[in-house]
Design a protein around this motif. Structure first.
Motif, mmCIF file in Angstrom:
data_model
loop_
_atom_site.group_PDB
_atom_site.id
_atom_site.type_symbol
_atom_site.label_atom_id
_atom_site.label_comp_id
_atom_site.label_asym_id
_atom_site.label_seq_id
_atom_site.Cartn_x
_atom_site.Cartn_y
_atom_site.Cartn_z
ATOM 1 N N TYR A 13 0.853 -1.188 0.000
ATOM 2 C CA TYR A 13 0.000 0.000 0.000
ATOM 3 C C TYR A 13 0.888 1.236 0.000
ATOM 4 C CZ TYR A 13 -3.132 3.621 1.842
ATOM 5 O OH TYR A 13 -3.842 4.783 2.036
ATOM 6 N N TYR A 26 -6.251 0.143 -1.378
ATOM 7 C CA TYR A 26 -6.400 -1.071 -0.578
ATOM 8 C C TYR A 26 -5.314 -1.112 0.497
ATOM 9 C CZ TYR A 26 -6.479 -5.942 0.888
ATOM 10 O OH TYR A 26 -6.531 -7.094 1.641
ATOM 11 N N MET A 358 -8.496 -4.768 -6.781
ATOM 12 C CA MET A 358 -8.502 -4.653 -5.320
ATOM 13 C C MET A 358 -8.654 -3.194 -4.894
ATOM 14 S SD MET A 358 -5.533 -7.515 -4.722
ATOM 15 C CE MET A 358 -5.418 -7.540 -2.926
ATOM 16 N N ASP A 359 -8.028 -2.299 -5.634
ATOM 17 C CA ASP A 359 -8.193 -0.871 -5.338
ATOM 18 C C ASP A 359 -9.625 -0.406 -5.599
ATOM 19 O OD1 ASP A 359 -5.825 -0.029 -4.239
ATOM 20 O OD2 ASP A 359 -5.007 0.828 -6.073
ATOM 21 N N ALA A 362 -11.709 -1.632 -2.793
ATOM 22 C CA ALA A 362 -11.438 -0.864 -1.574
ATOM 23 C C ALA A 362 -12.161 0.476 -1.615
ATOM 24 C CB ALA A 362 -9.936 -0.660 -1.408
#
Length: 434
Positions: A13, A26, A358-359, A362
């Motif tokens: 991250y 994320y 994934m981002d 998130a």
């Protein structure tokens, strides 16, 4: 070990990074509605699209070159597993999911298939001992082989039904051995093309009894996870018995399986059924059968199931809104049932696809949590239905009759006028968060 991911460092991250291979949103340890983000999202890698898919489509064959091709021998199956766990470690994914056909070759008969499956399960168990990645769910591929062309549990041939029962038993044993938290049944060919050669009552009864057997075996072996059905309409069968959440729920009720079976809902399948993802999630939550999700998206111009990585934050936010509103995942999670475009050939592409997805998830999760904590959407819904909170209107539903209601309309001169649904205002409200 392989050299497929050589030179790719573990993804971290770093919100200020300009790298394609860094998380900007994320943060596994960030707290969202009382849980770590990792524990809210429960990400999983789909073994089939990430490692078994070869880049083909309905109009062309393989475009990828991978060190574990051809996928027809156990040595390459183990090499594929090595690469998979290398990627899990790079991404920090807490879970993965598999079909039996993804992880090992099938063999020439059931005995050889079972030997191959048991051998690769032992190998995966060894890999998991040195990894933090766990199994979210396992399942059996009962749609690719030509024996399934007329269905699996719904096949008119009882020998195919028997093969399926033996296969699912083996895959449930494998899932239990690897500590899987769910077992999924995707009836890819549980449907029919024409009623001219189909007894749909017989086929539905076969499918219902098969599912009862699965639940019975789950209890016998002490599997504590959920049994999940993944609905999908039309593709590949023209008429699917597991079309959408409503269809599956009626099936669950018909065969007395309430409390035993829940849903694994895919974004792309929801779209193919003519619904939105959040609609299917909300329906499953209303029925008490929301278990897990397959996260992806379709190309809205193609009209078929393209299984792309999610890129639309507003769509994802509305999905997680329904998930968080229902209490969040228990044994379920967010499985990336998503694949690269067939022109995306490099190892870095596979990592980047997951990083971006994934981002997006998130961002969607945080937006959903912010909307729930703000309460504006729920307040607007409550206000729209506030008339039903009065005693007289509650009684209209619980003890009213057509005669008593008609008499009240005349006595009180009830003459309703339409009220705005305020959809545009609510769309604007959502856009404040995404």
């Amino acid at each position: 070990m392989t050299n497929f991911f050589d030179g790719i460092a573990p993804v971290i991250y770093n919100p200020t990074s300009d790298s394609d291979l860094a998380f900007r949103h994320y943060n596994p340890d960030e707290m969202v509605m009382g849980k770590r983000m990792e524990d809210q999202l429960r990400f999983a890698v789909a073994y089939w699209h990430s490692f078994a898919w070869e880049g083909g489509d309905p109009f062309g064959g393989r475009t990828f070159e991978r060190p574990w091709y051809p996928q027809d021998n156990m040595a390459n199956a183990k090499l594929k597993a090595d690469a998979a766990f290398e990627m899990f470690d790079i991404l920090g994914q807490p879970y993965f999911c598999f079909h039996d056909a993804d992880i090992c070759p099938g063999g020439s008969n059931f005995a050889e298939y079972k030997r191959n499956l048991e051998e690769i399960i032992d190998y995966l168990a060894e890999k998991m001992e040195g990894s933090s990645t766990k199994l979210l769910w396992g399942t059996a591929n009962m749609f690719t082989d030509r024996r399934f062309m007329s269905g699996a549990a719904t096949n008119p041939d009882p020998d195919v039904f028997a093969w399926c029962a033996a296969t699912v038993k083996s895959c449930m044993d494998a899932t239990l051995k690897l500590g899987g938290q769910n077992y999924v049944l995707w009836g890819g060919r549980e449907g029919y093309e024409t009623l001219l050669n189909t007894d749909l009552v017989k086929e539905r009864n076969q499918a219902g009894r098969f599912l009862q057997m699965v639940v019975e075996y789950k209890k016998k072996i002490g599997f504590d996870g959920l049994i999940l059905i993944e609905p999908k309409p039309q593709e590949p069968s023209k008429h699917q018995y597991d079309y959408d959440v409503n269809t599956v729920y009626s099936f669950i009720k018909e065969f007395d399986l309430e409390g035993e079976v829940a849903m694994n809902i895919e974004q792309g399948h929801a779209i193919l059924a003519g619904h939105s993802f959040e609609h299917e999630l909300a329906m499953a939550a209303a029925f008490g059968i929301l278990g897990s999700i397959d996260m992806n998206k379709n190309d809205y111009q193609s009209g078929w199931d393209t299984d792309q990585f999610p890129t639309n934050v507003p769509e994802v936010a509305l999905a997680y809104y329904e998930i968080l509103k229902s209490g969040g995942f228990t044994t379920g999670g967010t499985n990336f049932d998503a694949k690269l475009r067939r022109q995306s050939l490099d190892a870095e592409d596979l990592i980047a696809g997951h990083v971006g997805a994934m981002d997006v998830c998130a961002r969607g999760l945080k937006a959903a949590a912010a909307m729930l904590e703000d309460g504006g959407l729920e307040a607007a819904r409550d206000a729209r239905y506030a008339g039903w909170d009065t005693d007289v209107n509650k009684a209209m539903l619980t003890s009213g009759t057509l005669e008593s209601i008609a008499a009240r309309v005349e006595a009180e001169d009830i003459n309703p006028q339409p009220r705005s649904g305020r959809q545009e205002r609510l769309e604007n409200y959502i856009n404040r968060f995404v």
